[in-house]
Scaffold this motif. Structure first.
Motif, mmCIF file in Angstrom:
data_model
loop_
_atom_site.group_PDB
_atom_site.id
_atom_site.type_symbol
_atom_site.label_atom_id
_atom_site.label_comp_id
_atom_site.label_asym_id
_atom_site.label_seq_id
_atom_site.Cartn_x
_atom_site.Cartn_y
_atom_site.Cartn_z
ATOM 1 N N PHE A 139 0.967 -1.208 0.003
ATOM 2 C CA PHE A 139 0.001 0.062 0.053
ATOM 3 C C PHE A 139 0.843 1.276 0.012
ATOM 4 O O PHE A 139 0.457 2.228 -0.059
ATOM 5 N N ILE A 140 2.208 1.015 -0.024
ATOM 6 C CA ILE A 140 2.929 2.230 0.170
ATOM 7 C C ILE A 140 3.876 2.305 -1.098
ATOM 8 O O ILE A 140 4.512 1.616 -1.756
ATOM 9 N N VAL A 141 3.449 3.823 -1.709
ATOM 10 C CA VAL A 141 3.977 4.042 -3.113
ATOM 11 C C VAL A 141 4.924 5.275 -2.899
ATOM 12 O O VAL A 141 4.600 6.153 -2.086
ATOM 13 N N GLU A 142 5.897 5.438 -4.043
ATOM 14 C CA GLU A 142 6.689 6.689 -3.986
ATOM 15 C C GLU A 142 5.662 7.830 -4.325
ATOM 16 O O GLU A 142 4.923 7.863 -5.036
ATOM 17 N N LYS A 143 6.109 8.916 -3.536
ATOM 18 C CA LYS A 143 5.328 10.261 -3.417
ATOM 19 C C LYS A 143 3.891 9.885 -3.110
ATOM 20 O O LYS A 143 3.081 10.879 -3.217
ATOM 21 N N GLY A 144 3.590 8.991 -2.355
ATOM 22 C CA GLY A 144 2.176 8.882 -1.719
ATOM 23 C C GLY A 144 2.293 9.269 -0.260
ATOM 24 O O GLY A 144 3.312 9.557 0.140
ATOM 25 N N PHE A 145 0.968 9.104 0.417
ATOM 26 C CA PHE A 145 1.099 9.779 1.762
ATOM 27 C C PHE A 145 1.405 8.563 2.744
ATOM 28 O O PHE A 145 1.130 7.306 2.408
ATOM 29 N N ILE A 146 1.854 8.840 3.858
ATOM 30 C CA ILE A 146 1.966 7.867 4.671
ATOM 31 C C ILE A 146 2.016 8.565 6.163
ATOM 32 O O ILE A 146 2.402 9.836 6.197
ATOM 33 N N ALA A 147 1.376 8.075 7.098
ATOM 34 C CA ALA A 147 1.279 8.774 8.614
ATOM 35 C C ALA A 147 2.244 7.753 9.462
ATOM 36 O O ALA A 147 1.923 6.800 9.688
ATOM 37 N N VAL A 148 3.246 8.639 9.858
ATOM 38 C CA VAL A 148 4.205 8.308 10.740
ATOM 39 C C VAL A 148 4.062 8.752 12.168
ATOM 40 O O VAL A 148 4.256 9.949 12.341
ATOM 41 N N ASP A 149 3.821 7.877 13.199
ATOM 42 C CA ASP A 149 3.424 8.370 14.542
ATOM 43 C C ASP A 149 2.384 9.666 14.551
ATOM 44 O O ASP A 149 2.520 10.612 15.083
ATOM 45 N N GLY A 150 1.423 9.387 13.378
ATOM 46 C CA GLY A 150 0.397 10.491 13.471
ATOM 47 C C GLY A 150 0.786 11.577 12.474
ATOM 48 O O GLY A 150 -0.090 12.329 12.329
ATOM 49 N N ALA A 151 2.138 11.826 11.806
ATOM 50 C CA ALA A 151 2.221 12.759 11.200
ATOM 51 C C ALA A 151 2.234 12.463 9.633
ATOM 52 O O ALA A 151 2.990 11.421 9.110
#
Length: 236
Positions: A139-151
């Motif tokens: 589900f993780i793609v280059e230039k995609g969104f991700i939330a790390v510790d909520g950020a």
């Protein structure tokens, strides 16, 4: 629902592993202080993201609040590792008048990840994270969104073959606003992947399952072809 824009950094005052004082009985609780910035409009039952984990306010005053932590939350997140003095990212649930600067973050952690490297790049830092559950990498793609510790952060690179990890870059401003920048190699972070990827996978899976069951009159290839033709017409 949250935006992934951290409002303030709080401090763990107390971690109560076995707390029977709250409604709901036996469980764990966290007391978080130094967070008056987000408590001016607080109410019992409000949702607040603690390191990206949506938890419910069970008690509060002008400077600190208490939340219950369910067993599933303990299993999925890094909240069980928190001890007095640790810092955490905090964000209130989205209000109707708030500008949406990040992305749609549910506060439902998919897995934790370990920081495997930190590399300076000018005044920025590149972090590589290795998820505990490697299946989330799809589900993780280059230039995609991700939330790390909520950020809410932007994915820089993904290596789902060799390193089985992904990277983000923290600019100097972000380094001052989130707890992740102060964590060392080997530390754990909470990860929530972009909801859109999970929704898309489910829709495609359902299409394939229906095709195999013979419930569709057109092939999956034909279905995709129609979608592409429609998009091309919209672009003309």
């Amino acid at each position: 629902m949250f935006t992934g824009i951290v409002e303030t950094i709080g401090t763990i005052k107390e971690y109560i592993e076995r707390d029977t004082s709250d409604v709901g009985g036996y469980g764990s609780s966290l007391v978080i202080t130094d967070c008056q910035l987000i408590l001016s409009d607080a109410h019992l039952g409000d949702s607040i993201a603690v390191n990206g984990t949506c938890v419910t306010v069970t008690d509060f005053n002008s400077t600190e609040f208490k939340v219950g932590v369910a067993p599933e939350t303990i299993r999925r997140t890094n909240l069980c590792e928190l001890r007095p003095g640790n810092k955490v990212n905090l964000e209130r649930a989205v209000a109707g008048h708030v500008r949406f600067g990040g992305h749609f973050v549910q506060g439902h952690i998919d897995t934790t990840a370990t920081i495997v490297s930190i590399t300076p790049d000018g005044n920025a830092l590149t972090f590589w994270f290795q998820p505990k559950d490697e299946s989330v990498l799809r589900f993780i793609v280059e230039k995609g969104f991700i939330a790390v510790d909520g950020a809410s952060l932007t994915v820089i690179d993904v290596d789902d073959v060799n390193r089985k990890a992904f990277s983000v870059m923290l600019i100097s401003y972000t380094q001052e606003k989130i707890v992740t920048a102060k964590k060392p190699v080997g530390a754990t972070v909470n990860i929530e992947v972009d909801l859109m990827g999970k929704l898309l996978e489910k829709q495609v899976t359902l299409q394939i399952e229906n095709q195999l069951k013979g419930q569709l009159s057109e092939t999956l290839g034909g279905y995709i072809e129609k979608m592409v033709d429609s998009k091309l017409k919209q672009m003309k």
